[in-house]
Design a protein around this motif. Structure first.
Motif, mmCIF file in Angstrom:
data_model
loop_
_atom_site.group_PDB
_atom_site.id
_atom_site.type_symbol
_atom_site.label_atom_id
_atom_site.label_comp_id
_atom_site.label_asym_id
_atom_site.label_seq_id
_atom_site.Cartn_x
_atom_site.Cartn_y
_atom_site.Cartn_z
ATOM 1 N N THR A 107 -13.137 -0.952 26.643
ATOM 2 C CA THR A 107 -12.832 -0.718 25.230
ATOM 3 C C THR A 107 -11.391 -1.139 24.946
ATOM 4 O O THR A 107 -10.657 -1.545 25.850
ATOM 5 C CB THR A 107 -13.018 0.759 24.865
ATOM 6 O OG1 THR A 107 -12.051 1.550 25.586
ATOM 7 C CG2 THR A 107 -14.420 1.244 25.203
ATOM 8 N N ASP A 108 -11.003 -1.014 23.685
ATOM 9 C CA ASP A 108 -9.596 -1.202 23.338
ATOM 10 C C ASP A 108 -8.807 0.003 23.848
ATOM 11 O O ASP A 108 -9.398 0.975 24.329
ATOM 12 C CB ASP A 108 -9.438 -1.391 21.829
ATOM 13 C CG ASP A 108 -9.781 -0.133 21.054
ATOM 14 O OD1 ASP A 108 -10.482 0.747 21.612
ATOM 15 O OD2 ASP A 108 -9.367 0.003 19.904
ATOM 16 N N PRO A 109 -7.474 -0.007 23.780
ATOM 17 C CA PRO A 109 -6.699 1.096 24.350
ATOM 18 C C PRO A 109 -7.028 2.459 23.758
ATOM 19 O O PRO A 109 -6.876 3.483 24.429
ATOM 20 C CB PRO A 109 -5.250 0.698 24.063
ATOM 21 C CG PRO A 109 -5.274 -0.782 23.963
ATOM 22 C CD PRO A 109 -6.595 -1.124 23.348
ATOM 23 N N ALA A 165 -10.810 0.840 30.750
ATOM 24 C CA ALA A 165 -12.175 0.916 31.269
ATOM 25 C C ALA A 165 -12.448 2.323 31.784
ATOM 26 O O ALA A 165 -11.541 3.028 32.238
ATOM 27 C CB ALA A 165 -12.392 -0.106 32.377
ATOM 28 N N ARG A 166 -13.725 2.725 31.692
ATOM 29 C CA ARG A 166 -14.200 3.996 32.241
ATOM 30 C C ARG A 166 -15.515 3.748 32.972
ATOM 31 O O ARG A 166 -16.284 2.874 32.589
ATOM 32 C CB ARG A 166 -14.439 5.045 31.155
ATOM 33 C CG ARG A 166 -13.191 5.735 30.616
ATOM 34 C CD ARG A 166 -13.602 6.768 29.576
ATOM 35 N NE ARG A 166 -12.492 7.440 28.970
ATOM 36 C CZ ARG A 166 -11.957 8.572 29.401
ATOM 37 N NH1 ARG A 166 -12.466 9.164 30.460
ATOM 38 N NH2 ARG A 166 -10.939 9.128 28.773
ATOM 39 N N ALA A 167 -15.763 4.552 34.007
ATOM 40 C CA ALA A 167 -17.041 4.531 34.716
ATOM 41 C C ALA A 167 -17.755 5.861 34.464
ATOM 42 O O ALA A 167 -17.108 6.907 34.320
ATOM 43 C CB ALA A 167 -16.835 4.315 36.210
ATOM 44 N N GLU A 168 -19.082 5.802 34.399
ATOM 45 C CA GLU A 168 -19.858 7.018 34.191
ATOM 46 C C GLU A 168 -21.264 6.843 34.738
ATOM 47 O O GLU A 168 -21.701 5.716 35.014
ATOM 48 C CB GLU A 168 -19.918 7.386 32.709
ATOM 49 C CG GLU A 168 -20.572 6.351 31.826
ATOM 50 C CD GLU A 168 -20.528 6.765 30.367
ATOM 51 O OE1 GLU A 168 -20.605 7.969 30.092
ATOM 52 O OE2 GLU A 168 -20.411 5.880 29.515
ATOM 53 N N LEU A 169 -21.963 7.972 34.896
ATOM 54 C CA LEU A 169 -23.357 7.980 35.327
ATOM 55 C C LEU A 169 -24.214 8.361 34.136
ATOM 56 O O LEU A 169 -24.104 9.474 33.617
ATOM 57 C CB LEU A 169 -23.564 8.963 36.476
ATOM 58 C CG LEU A 169 -22.807 8.665 37.774
ATOM 59 C CD1 LEU A 169 -22.993 9.815 38.756
ATOM 60 C CD2 LEU A 169 -23.270 7.365 38.388
ATOM 61 N N PRO A 179 -9.660 7.127 32.499
ATOM 62 C CA PRO A 179 -9.512 5.751 32.023
ATOM 63 C C PRO A 179 -8.510 4.968 32.866
ATOM 64 O O PRO A 179 -7.528 5.515 33.366
ATOM 65 C CB PRO A 179 -9.024 5.926 30.587
ATOM 66 C CG PRO A 179 -8.361 7.265 30.564
ATOM 67 C CD PRO A 179 -9.123 8.118 31.535
ATOM 68 N N VAL A 180 -8.766 3.674 33.012
ATOM 69 C CA VAL A 180 -7.877 2.755 33.721
ATOM 70 C C VAL A 180 -7.473 1.659 32.744
ATOM 71 O O VAL A 180 -8.329 1.030 32.117
ATOM 72 C CB VAL A 180 -8.563 2.142 34.954
ATOM 73 C CG1 VAL A 180 -7.642 1.135 35.629
ATOM 74 C CG2 VAL A 180 -8.968 3.232 35.932
ATOM 75 N N THR A 181 -6.162 1.417 32.599
ATOM 76 C CA THR A 181 -5.646 0.433 31.644
ATOM 77 C C THR A 181 -5.202 -0.832 32.375
ATOM 78 O O THR A 181 -4.627 -0.764 33.466
ATOM 79 C CB THR A 181 -4.462 1.023 30.858
ATOM 80 O OG1 THR A 181 -4.882 2.221 30.207
ATOM 81 C CG2 THR A 181 -3.972 0.034 29.806
ATOM 82 N N PHE A 182 -5.479 -1.989 31.767
ATOM 83 C CA PHE A 182 -5.075 -3.278 32.326
ATOM 84 C C PHE A 182 -4.888 -4.257 31.177
ATOM 85 O O PHE A 182 -5.215 -3.957 30.022
ATOM 86 C CB PHE A 182 -6.124 -3.797 33.319
ATOM 87 C CG PHE A 182 -7.473 -3.996 32.720
ATOM 88 C CD1 PHE A 182 -7.877 -5.239 32.244
ATOM 89 C CD2 PHE A 182 -8.362 -2.930 32.608
ATOM 90 C CE1 PHE A 182 -9.117 -5.417 31.674
ATOM 91 C CE2 PHE A 182 -9.617 -3.099 32.033
ATOM 92 C CZ PHE A 182 -9.986 -4.355 31.567
ATOM 93 N N THR A 183 -4.359 -5.444 31.475
ATOM 94 C CA THR A 183 -4.085 -6.447 30.449
ATOM 95 C C THR A 183 -4.840 -7.735 30.756
ATOM 96 O O THR A 183 -5.100 -8.061 31.919
ATOM 97 C CB THR A 183 -2.584 -6.760 30.335
ATOM 98 O OG1 THR A 183 -2.108 -7.241 31.597
ATOM 99 C CG2 THR A 183 -1.806 -5.509 29.943
#
Length: 254
Positions: A107-109, A165-169, A179-183
């Motif tokens: 997603t966006d930030p 990004a997020r991970a889920e079941l 959440p993990v942020t990257f560019t």
């Protein structure tokens, strides 16, 4: 027996313990007495049946972790997400480890604009049995492009910027990673692919130069032809003049 009871009660009172403690001491030595459990003892935990059928994991019994291979990638290059699902419960349990359930969503930030999900173009089911403290690792590759539910095509191009990004079941409601942020950066231009003067302006200049060369060649050819024609005309005039002179000389001789 009665004398013993009286004696113990008297000892308790005289010893400063009070009549109540003396009576408790008597109850402890009487036949059939039930001392009971101490007040600070709790009931034992329910036994765990490890031989029974495994059930689905609950959100309070699993931990979902997420990490990225690089904090910054170039647009067009893949980003790799590492997903780790850990059974933190006391008994084995089941999770759906397919791409459609063990998902990563970009997603966006702010987390409001959905950009991509690994579940958009996936289906099926893959059940995994996790024992206590077991870990199920899984890598997900993202090609830095947009997607939509149902794998709809013709999505807008992704813009460079910051994403999370997020991970889920999906089969374990409430199980999500932090959440993990990257560019995602704009790719740098390749100097070898764009030689000097090869742009639109350079192409126009080259075309104009070619036209000038062609025009110059045509002009030179025309000048050459004119010079040759003038030379021929001059030679012809000189020849005619010589002929006239010869005729005159012949007449005079006659």
């Amino acid at each position: 027996m009665l004398a013993t009871v009286v004696l113990l009660c008297g000892v308790g009172v005289l010893g400063g313990y009070g009549l109540g403690l003396g009576v408790d001491a008597v109850r402890g030595i009487l036949p059939g007495s039930d001392p009971g459990l101490p007040a600070d003892k709790g009931a034992p935990p329910d036994p765990i049946d490890l031989t029974g059928p495994a059930t689905a994991c609950g959100a309070d019994g699993v931990d979902v972790g997420l990490s990225v291979a690089s904090p910054a990638v170039t647009l067009g290059d893949p980003q790799v997400f590492s997903v780790r699902v850990t059974n933190t419960g006391r008994v084995p349990c089941l999770i759906d480890g397919s791409e459609a359930s063990r998902t990563v969503t970009v997603t966006d930030p702010s987390g409001k604009e959905r950009v991509w999900s690994s579940a958009d173009c996936a289906d099926g089911e893959t059940m995994l049995l996790l024992g206590p403290e077991d870990v199920a690792p899984h890598d997900v590759r993202w090609g830095t492009e947009r997607s939509a539910p149902g794998c709809k095509g013709e999505q807008p191009a992704l813009e460079p910027g910051t994403y999370q990004a997020r991970a889920e079941l999906a089969d374990v409601p409430g199980s999500r990673s932090a959440p993990v942020t990257f560019t995602v950066a704009e790719p740098e231009p390749d100097p070898a692919a764009s030689p000097e003067g090869a742009g639109p302006e350079g192409t126009a200049d080259a075309e104009e130069g070619d036209d000038g060369k062609a025009g110059g060649a045509e002009h030179a050819t025309a000048e050459k032809e004119t010079a040759e024609k003038e030379t021929a005309e001059k030679d012809g005039a000189d020849g005619a003049a010589k002929g006239d002179a010869a005729t005159t000389d012949g007449g005079d001789g006659a």
